[in-house]
Design a protein around this motif. Structure first.
Motif, PDB file in Angstrom:
ATOM      1  N   ARG A 172      -3.444  -3.067  21.533  1.00 11.94           N
ATOM      2  CA  ARG A 172      -2.786  -2.221  20.595  1.00 11.94           C
ATOM      3  C   ARG A 172      -1.200  -2.434  20.721  1.00 11.94           C
ATOM      4  NH1 ARG A 172      -6.814   0.900  23.524  1.00 11.94           N
ATOM      5  NH2 ARG A 172      -5.602   1.092  25.275  1.00 11.94           N
ATOM      6  N   MET A 206       0.824  -2.518  17.326  1.00 10.62           N
ATOM      7  CA  MET A 206       2.054  -1.464  17.375  1.00 10.62           C
ATOM      8  C   MET A 206       3.062  -2.661  16.828  1.00 10.62           C
ATOM      9  SD  MET A 206       4.284   0.034  20.380  1.00 10.62           S
ATOM     10  CE  MET A 206       4.938  -1.742  21.042  1.00 10.62           C
ATOM     11  N   ASP A 213       4.901  -1.209  13.099  1.00 10.06           N
ATOM     12  CA  ASP A 213       5.939  -0.731  13.308  1.00 10.06           C
ATOM     13  C   ASP A 213       7.224  -1.688  13.308  1.00 10.06           C
ATOM     14  OD1 ASP A 213       8.111   0.838  13.825  1.00 10.06           O
ATOM     15  OD2 ASP A 213       7.269   2.065  15.368  1.00 10.06           O
ATOM     16  N   ARG A 273       9.488   2.710  20.569  1.00 14.59           N
ATOM     17  CA  ARG A 273       8.074   2.479  21.178  1.00 14.59           C
ATOM     18  C   ARG A 273       7.673   3.649  21.838  1.00 14.59           C
ATOM     19  NH1 ARG A 273       9.149  -3.458  23.660  1.00 14.59           N
ATOM     20  NH2 ARG A 273       9.503  -4.591  21.744  1.00 14.59           N
ATOM     21  N   LYS A 308       6.970   6.699  20.881  1.00 17.44           N
ATOM     22  CA  LYS A 308       5.944   7.610  20.181  1.00 17.44           C
ATOM     23  C   LYS A 308       4.654   6.904  20.043  1.00 17.44           C
ATOM     24  CE  LYS A 308       7.459   5.283  15.671  1.00 17.44           C
ATOM     25  NZ  LYS A 308       8.497   4.223  16.199  1.00 17.44           N
ATOM     26  N   TRP A 309       4.401   5.518  20.594  1.00 15.81           N
ATOM     27  CA  TRP A 309       3.270   4.772  20.639  1.00 15.81           C
ATOM     28  C   TRP A 309       2.788   4.839  21.885  1.00 15.81           C
ATOM     29  CZ3 TRP A 309       1.084   2.844  16.337  1.00 15.81           C
ATOM     30  CH2 TRP A 309       1.760   2.770  15.244  1.00 15.81           C
ATOM     31  N   PHE A 358      -0.975   5.865  22.314  1.00 18.85           N
ATOM     32  CA  PHE A 358      -1.785   5.175  21.572  1.00 18.85           C
ATOM     33  C   PHE A 358      -1.839   3.758  22.512  1.00 18.85           C
ATOM     34  CE2 PHE A 358      -1.942   1.537  18.914  1.00 18.85           C
ATOM     35  CZ  PHE A 358      -3.467   1.544  18.187  1.00 18.85           C
ATOM     36  N   ASP A 414      -2.789   7.602  17.306  1.00 17.90           N
ATOM     37  CA  ASP A 414      -2.271   6.586  16.410  1.00 17.90           C
ATOM     38  C   ASP A 414      -1.766   7.341  15.173  1.00 17.90           C
ATOM     39  OD1 ASP A 414      -5.006   7.041  15.879  1.00 17.90           O
ATOM     40  OD2 ASP A 414      -5.266   5.247  14.581  1.00 17.90           O
ATOM     41  N   PRO A 470       2.042   8.226  15.374  1.00 16.97           N
ATOM     42  CA  PRO A 470       3.169   7.225  15.201  1.00 16.97           C
ATOM     43  C   PRO A 470       3.092   6.604  13.791  1.00 16.97           C
ATOM     44  CG  PRO A 470       1.468   6.679  16.598  1.00 16.97           C
ATOM     45  CD  PRO A 470       1.166   7.908  16.405  1.00 16.97           C
ATOM     46  N   LYS A 471       1.957   6.629  13.048  1.00 18.65           N
ATOM     47  CA  LYS A 471       1.878   5.689  11.875  1.00 18.65           C
ATOM     48  C   LYS A 471       2.432   6.626  10.831  1.00 18.65           C
ATOM     49  CE  LYS A 471      -2.692   4.862  11.929  1.00 18.65           C
ATOM     50  NZ  LYS A 471      -3.939   4.061  11.684  1.00 18.65           N
TER      51      LYS A 471
END
Length: 541
Positions: A444, A448, A452, A503, A505-506, A509, A516, A519-520
């Motif tokens: 993951r 990411m 991003d 990062r 916000k990730w 995830f 997910d 953040p996407k």
């Protein structure tokens, strides 16, 4: 069937983990989105990583050198008598895995890997009998496999070739004169040691498995010929878990406590077999509770020393006293036997299919990004000051880039190529597990980085991270990068997310595989702003 409350609770925990953390398998024949990942290897790590990718909507192709029977990697090739030495709660390579025993055997492990492969529809995304010899990136950042566009173009590479390749079978002096049978420890299926005097060459995990095979097939006698001393720890989930909690990942001033307890309560009368100069947190220990029982019951003997060569009826052996180094003086004896098992391990698979620039000095593997570093006893000398964020690393009075001891570790992202992840194929020694949640976390992290742009590490700062961790590990007793613990690994995962606010916000995830979509969506809005400012959206930097 008899009711076992502990197993019932364990099954309930596994069911909850599956429901909470397993990504939803895609529908059959589903068209998945980008980024698209090429996964090299259909072993435990490759299948787990692929299932995480497709479960979150990202397309993959698995390239496997062998046929369909190779699904499971090394577990598809070892003996049927092989099994987990650590508790299965430490071997949860995917949230959906459901173990029915604390120490499953090889058949159940392969079954779980195969079920995972089918559950996520990876049959149609696997290329068998396709050995990867090259992975190359074009100027637009797209990757091709074996210089063949017929496989399609990929946005990322996940190398999951593992650490165990072909059996390592050394030829020893006068070996052809031996009148008995010689086998590698991986080829014992269908063999029997009944009534035979068996010699096991090697003192690592392969030797322990070979010893279990020999003893349980009623050998007349068994002698383990070990060149080096390794710590042996009990097959106990609580003991193993406590040892893995050493966040410094090395010998500390308190290491004498577990070492003394092991000598007193586990080795007891066999304390002579405990390492004399090597600490517990310097090399991967063997996990086994049966071996000492076999020695005490006179079913086996454990000899420390060096092999001189074969004879017609056994092996000439220089037996060393405790504390004498390899190759040192000792008493020469002939150990008689009519069957020899070469428990000499496996060749390490090559990463030579990656681009040459990934493998060049001074940042060749293992000097890659997001390493599992080890803190020295005094990590902050007075002449060095640190102010650490993702973009500010100042290291004064240091020259560690060419550290001669920086040999092998567990780094996974090569500088300048954040679209490459070498998952579970560069580590050496540890107390922990290779088959747990870190497989999904690394996968993951790669997703990411690809999705991003603001979360990606830049080449310059990837190298500064490596320089920083090289410094932190420069005083480790094992050298630079030879050992880590699982708690240390988790710490570095958290640090990786914390140092870059983009990062944050990730985090759900990356750590748990949930959330997910949020953040996407944020990345999409960020890209709109970036595009409005004339900044190009790319999967690669």
């Amino acid at each position: 069937m008899e009711f076992h409350p502990v197993l019932w609770i364990y099954s309930l925990i596994q069911w909850v983990l599956d429901k909470l953390l397993s990504p939803t398998p895609p529908p059959p024949k589903a068209t998945l989105g980008r980024p698209r990942i090429a996964i090299i290897g259909a072993g435990l790590t490759g299948v787990s990583s692929a299932s995480h990718c497709v479960g979150h909507g990202f397309d993959v192709t698995i390239f496997e050198a062998g046929g369909e029977k190779s699904v499971g990697g090394i577990w598809s090739r070892v003996n049927n008598t092989s099994g987990l030495q650590i508790h299965s709660i430490m071997y949860r390579f995917h949230p959906s895995v459901k173990w029915s025993a604390g120490y499953p055997d090889r058949q159940q492990i392969v079954s779980q890997i195969t079920q995972l492969w089918k559950r996520y529809g990876l049959q149609e995304r696997t290329k068998f009998n396709t050995r990867v010899t090259s992975a190359r990136q074009d100027t637009s950042g797209r990757w091709t496999i074996n210089n063949s566009p017929s496989f399609g173009y990929f946005d990322g590479i996940l190398a999951a070739v593992g650490t165990c390749g072909d059996p390592k079978i050394p030829h020893m002096p006068n070996q052809e004169a031996f009148k008995g049978e010689i086998f590698h420890s991986s080829g014992l299926d269908g063999k029997t040691a009944a009534g035979k005097k068996v010699l096991i060459v090697g003192g690592g995990a392969s030797a322990v498995e070979a010893l279990e095979f020999v003893v349980h097939t009623d050998a007349a006698s068994t002698s383990v010929l070990a060149r080096s001393e390794k710590w042996i720890i009990p097959r106990n989930v609580f003991v193993d878990g406590l040892l893995a909690l050493n966040i410094f990942g090395q010998e500390t001033i308190f290491s004498w406590i577990p070492e003394t307890l092991l000598r007193m309560f586990f080795y007891r009368d066999l304390e002579d077999l405990a390492p004399d100069s090597e600490g517990l947190f310097t090399e991967t220990p063997m996990v086994n509770s049966d071996i000492f029982h076999q020695i005490r019951d006179h079913n086996a003997e454990w000899l420390r020393g060096d092999i001189i060569g074969f004879t017609e009826n056994g092996i000439r052996f220089r037996q060393r006293a405790k504390g004498v180094p390899k190759g040192g003086p000792g008493r020469e004896i002939e150990v008689m036997g009519d069957m020899v098992i070469m428990a000499t391990g496996y060749q390490r698979p090559s990463l030579s299919f990656l681009p040459d620039e990934v493998l060049q000095e001074p940042y060749q593997p293992p000097k890659w990004y997001l390493r599992k570093a080890i803190f020295p006893r005094n990590p902050f000398p007075k002449q060095t000051t640190f102010h650490i964020t993702e973009y500010v690393v100042r290291l004064y009075s240091m020259r560690w880039r060419d550290n001669a001891n920086a040999r092998k570790t567990t780094e996974v992202f090569p500088p300048g190529h954040m679209s490459v992840c070498a998952n579970n194929c560069t580590y050496v020694n540890a107390i922990g597990t290779v088959g747990n949640y870190h497989i999904g976390i690394y996968t993951r992290l790669l997703l990411m980085f690809l999705v991003d742009p603001l979360a990606r590490p830049q080449e310059y700062w990837m190298k500064r991270w490596i320089d920083m961790t090289s410094y932190l590990k420069s005083h480790a007793p094992t050298g630079a990068f030879d050992f880590f613990t699982y708690s240390e690994l988790i710490y570095w995962f958290m640090f990786c997310i914390a140092v870059n606010p983009f990062r944050w916000k990730w985090a759900p995830f990356v750590f748990l595989g949930i959330g997910d979509a949020l953040p996407k969506d944020i990345v999409s809005r960020e890209n709109q702003i970036r595009n409005g400012l004339g900044m190009k959206k790319r999967y690669h930097e």
